[in-house]
Design a protein around this motif. Structure first.
Motif, PDB file in Angstrom:
ATOM      1  N   GLU A 175      -0.902   0.317   5.639  1.00  0.00           N
ATOM      2  CA  GLU A 175      -2.091   0.930   5.091  1.00  0.00           C
ATOM      3  C   GLU A 175      -1.916   1.109   3.526  1.00  0.00           C
ATOM      4  O   GLU A 175      -0.766   1.163   3.107  1.00  0.00           O
ATOM      5  N   SER A 185      -1.923   2.795   0.018  1.00  0.00           N
ATOM      6  CA  SER A 185      -1.619   4.085  -0.496  1.00  0.00           C
ATOM      7  C   SER A 185      -2.128   4.544  -1.609  1.00  0.00           C
ATOM      8  O   SER A 185      -2.059   5.678  -2.277  1.00  0.00           O
ATOM      9  N   THR A 186      -3.065   3.429  -2.486  1.00  0.00           N
ATOM     10  CA  THR A 186      -3.754   3.896  -3.632  1.00  0.00           C
ATOM     11  C   THR A 186      -5.033   3.220  -3.409  1.00  0.00           C
ATOM     12  O   THR A 186      -5.394   2.092  -2.702  1.00  0.00           O
ATOM     13  N   LEU A 211      -6.464   6.444   3.029  1.00  0.00           N
ATOM     14  CA  LEU A 211      -6.238   7.311   1.547  1.00  0.00           C
ATOM     15  C   LEU A 211      -6.534   8.921   1.884  1.00  0.00           C
ATOM     16  O   LEU A 211      -7.569   9.403   1.260  1.00  0.00           O
ATOM     17  N   ASP A 254      -4.964  11.401   0.920  1.00  0.00           N
ATOM     18  CA  ASP A 254      -4.833  12.049  -0.460  1.00  0.00           C
ATOM     19  C   ASP A 254      -5.919  12.168  -1.206  1.00  0.00           C
ATOM     20  O   ASP A 254      -5.912  12.542  -2.376  1.00  0.00           O
TER      21      ASP A 254
END
Length: 300
Positions: free
Chosen positions: A178, A180-181, A259, A261
């Motif tokens: 996946e 992460s940014t 994402l 976060d």
């Protein structure tokens, strides 16, 4: 053309058999009532009553006209009672417009409950992917999601909830890992639940205030929330969907949040209607019901 007020005054004078008594009922001076009676007789070209300072009796023509007046007055009272009933009791038809995803998120569950609770209210619910002109197109109520204040000052907007959209995809779509940014997501196949004329960009925000733009390849543009959701589950790309639509899929493992976060700015959901003046009880009941129930469905 007959003056309906004159017919009303005539019917009251006949009922009371006195200009003085009729004046007390109507609040109109008896001299004015006498004058209006003469005007009615002149308009009809008939003498309606024989009157002296002590007696009042109808002519044959007056009796005939009085019967017609009674029918007219009964119809007027019926119209008034019908209007009052609509203002005091939730009865009648309410025409609603909203987006298709709003139906999927909440209204397909809420409307059957509403109809069972208020059996005298009929609902016409039509979906549209645009802002419908309520007045020109004959709608009573619109459900609108927006980020900026609504501009039409002739409409009443009642804010009822915040809607939250998230990025989701099938676990199989990111089998190799996946992102992460936001940068790692650039160029991804996107399933867009919006119009095709919008930019192919998702603007995301982090809790620390950072922002980023994710450019995606528009694999699918659709105003059908169900189609976008099912395409995401089928592994066709990343979809931006209202959270209530996919929370069960996330819990069951059919979708994952992409994402997690980062977030998309929330939208405000408002109930929009033309005016509170002359608002029927059916519309008021519908607005109050949705204002009470929608937040529970949209805050998941």
């Amino acid at each position: 053309m007959l003056d309906l007020n004159d017919l009303y005054y005539f019917s009251v004078v006949v009922e009371k058999r006195s200009f003085s008594a009729a004046a007390e009922v109507t609040g109109v001076p008896k001299g004015t009532l006498s004058k209006r009676m003469r005007a009615l007789e002149q308009t009809l070209g008939l003498r309606l009553a024989n009157r002296t300072t002590r007696t009042f009796s109808l002519t044959e023509a007056g009796e005939d006209i009085h019967q017609h007046c009674l029918r007219v007055m009964n119809e007027v009272r019926g119209a008034q009672m019908a209007a009052q009933a609509r203002l005091s009791e939730p009865v009648g038809r309410v025409r609603i417009t909203c987006s298709g995803e709003m139906v999927s998120m909440a209204l397909e569950e809420l409307m059957p409950r509403f109809l069972a609770r208020y059996p005298k209210i009929d609902i016409v619910l039509l979906t549209a992917s645009r802002y419908v002109d309520l007045v020109d197109e004959g709608f009573d109520l619109a459900l609108r999601s927006h980020t900026a204040p609504l501009q039409n000052c002739s409409l009443i907007a009642r804010q009822v909830a915040q809607t939250h959209c998230i990025l989701v995809a099938s676990p199989a779509f990111f089998a190799d890992g996946e992102p992460s940014t936001p940068q790692e997501l650039d160029g991804v196949a996107g399933l867009q639940l919006k119009r095709a004329d919008l930019a192919s960009v998702w603007r995301v925000h982090a809790s620390d205030g950072r922002t980023a733009a994710v450019t995606f390849h528009p694999k699918l543009y659709s105003n059908s929330a169900r189609l976008a959701r099912k395409s995401a589950i089928a592994g066709q790309g990343v979809a931006l969907l209202p959270q209530p639509l996919c929370c069960d899929d996330i819990a069951q493992g059919r979708l994952i949040r992409v994402l997690p976060d980062w977030h998309i700015p929330r939208e405000t959901l408002s109930l929009v209607f033309p005016s509170q003046r002359g608002m029927t009880q059916a519309l008021r009941t519908t607005v109050d019901f949705l204002a009470d129930e929608l937040p529970g469905y949209l805050s998941q």
